[in-house]
Design an enzyme around this catalytic site. Structure first.
Site, PDB file in Angstrom:
ATOM      1  N   GLY A  13      13.322  31.255  23.651  1.00  0.00           N
ATOM      2  CA  GLY A  13      12.939  32.187  24.697  1.00  0.00           C
ATOM      3  C   GLY A  13      11.615  32.857  24.413  1.00  0.00           C
ATOM      4  O   GLY A  13      11.074  32.791  23.302  1.00  0.00           O
ATOM      5  N   MET A  35      18.857  28.863  15.435  1.00  0.00           N
ATOM      6  CA  MET A  35      20.287  28.881  15.143  1.00  0.00           C
ATOM      7  C   MET A  35      21.066  28.045  16.153  1.00  0.00           C
ATOM      8  O   MET A  35      20.955  28.257  17.359  1.00  0.00           O
ATOM      9  CB  MET A  35      20.819  30.322  15.184  1.00  0.00           C
ATOM     10  N   CYS A 100      28.723  38.568  18.019  1.00  0.00           N
ATOM     11  CA  CYS A 100      27.762  37.573  17.545  1.00  0.00           C
ATOM     12  C   CYS A 100      26.624  38.234  16.784  1.00  0.00           C
ATOM     13  O   CYS A 100      26.187  37.738  15.742  1.00  0.00           O
ATOM     14  CB  CYS A 100      27.211  36.769  18.725  1.00  0.00           C
ATOM     15  N   CYS A 203      26.037  30.627  25.147  1.00  0.00           N
ATOM     16  CA  CYS A 203      25.895  29.192  25.363  1.00  0.00           C
ATOM     17  C   CYS A 203      27.194  28.502  25.749  1.00  0.00           C
ATOM     18  O   CYS A 203      27.201  27.638  26.609  1.00  0.00           O
ATOM     19  CB  CYS A 203      25.316  28.537  24.117  1.00  0.00           C
TER      20      CYS A 203
END
Length: 383
Positions: A13, A35, A100, A203
């Site tokens: 991004g 990652m 996360c 994701c």
């Protein structure tokens, strides 16, 4: 910050790309790290990891920095996704982005960066870190997490579980900038992803139908849908598939009653496997006067001393004035009593406290009490 080795999480991004460029411009040795956190179906139309890797590699090439790919899929499944499913299975609505950040981006990623000899890590989050003198802290400094200066992009809500050790080794280069300027920088320096659309989800879900995805992992358990007068309106597919305040996808759109306004999920009775719905965004069952939270985490290491605070019960909402009361049994929980009832307070989401621009920490919403509510739930919205 003096010149040092900084490992930057390059996601593909524009925010992380500009973060890497800014750090390099400041004279730091910058290493990019991509990652990979999900691989069950990362070749599908819904998961962008392959394109994200291509974009990250293109950015690294333009910036002239090294790029390494590291696979954290096993850690992600064990520490984030398993908890995500467990929470949904008991009727709550978790926020996997919070977990996360705490478990992957600022733990597994940070540990890997340290093994690469990094002095600190950098990410593209819209937040800031400030070090202030504090003799009670190791090294005599306390690290505060501050909101990003761009209020429309501030991501401190998702970072509220970070520790002093993590913040001491983290920089947020774009936290001082408005998003508009970040895109202008990216275009000016020729980054190939300068116009790339911001990621809007995690994701493993992506843009796919959420219910279809969840159904792959959780069983359906149909039950009745009742309104605020106890009338049977239809059948739900399983309480795990609904969240407080949900309007679309409830499955009773053809029902005509009362005001004719839209239907909203207002409560779940897990014991009776019953979903409660109401009509109208401002229905009193959707307003909570207070909440209880568990699993609290405080960035300074101790609960706030002041009882009056501002709090968010969901990302992007304005701070709600409230009274903070820590649990007397030292269980790590707390209660918030709001000056004004809050809309669709949802068990499983995070209640995050702020004092002006400083994010203090927060906890997981366990229950919410409304001025009114489904009788079977004794006024509690959710389970």
């Amino acid at each position: 910050m003096s010149a040092s080795r900084v490992v930057v999480g390059l996601s593909g991004g524009v925010d992380s790309a500009v973060s890497a460029w800014l750090l390099k411009e400041q004279g730091h040795e910058v290493i990019g790290l991509f990652m990979k956190n999900w691989e069950d179906d990362d070749d599908s139309e819904y998961c962008s990891s392959r394109q994200d890797w291509i974009d990250a590699a293109s950015v690294a090439d333009v910036l002239g920095i090294e790029l390494e790919a590291v696979n954290f899929a096993a850690e992600y499944r064990e520490r984030v996704f398993a908890e995500f499913l467990r929470e949904y299975s008991v009727g709550r609505t978790p926020n996997p982005d919070v977990l996360c950040n705490a478990e992957i981006k600022f733990k597994a990623f940070l540990d890997h960066a340290m093994r690469l000899g990094a002095d600190c890590i950098g990410t593209g989050h819209y937040a800031r870190v400030r070090a202030v003198p504090d003799d009670s802290m190791p090294g005599g400094m306390r690290h505060e997490l501050l909101r990003g200066l761009d209020a429309t992009k501030d991501q401190s809500y998702f970072l509220h579980r970070l520790t002093q050790a993590q913040l001491a080794r983290t920089v947020f280069p774009v936290g001082e900038l408005p998003k508009r300027e970040v895109r202008e920088i990216a275009e000016r320096i020729g980054l190939p992803n300068h116009a790339k659309k911001d990621s809007t989800g995690i994701c493993f879900i992506g843009e796919r139908p959420f219910r279809a995805f969840l159904n792959r992992y959780l069983p359906t358990a149909p039950g009745p849908i009742l309104d605020d007068e106890g009338r049977l309106l239809g059948e739900h597919v399983g309480l795990a598939f609904y969240t407080i305040g949900q309007r679309k996808g409830v499955g009773i759109g053809g029902q005509k009653s009362g005001s004719g306004e839209a239907w909203y999920v207002a409560g779940k009775d897990m014991g009776a496997n019953t979903l409660y719905v109401v009509q109208g965004h401002e229905h009193p069952w959707l307003r909570a006067a207070s909440l209880q939270a568990s699993d609290a985490h405080w960035i300074a290491g101790v609960p706030p001393a002041q009882l009056r605070q501002g709090a968010k019960t969901r990302y992007r909402q304005t701070d709600a004035a409230c009274r903070f009361t820590p649990s007397p049994d030292r269980s790590g929980g707390f209660e918030l009593a709001f000056d004004q009832p809050q809309w669709a307070v949802t068990p499983g989401q995070s209640a995050v406290l702020y004092h002006d621009e400083v994010c203090l920490g927060g906890g997981v919403i366990a229950a919410a009490q409304g001025l009114q509510g489904p009788p079977a739930l004794s006024g509690s919205q959710g389970s």
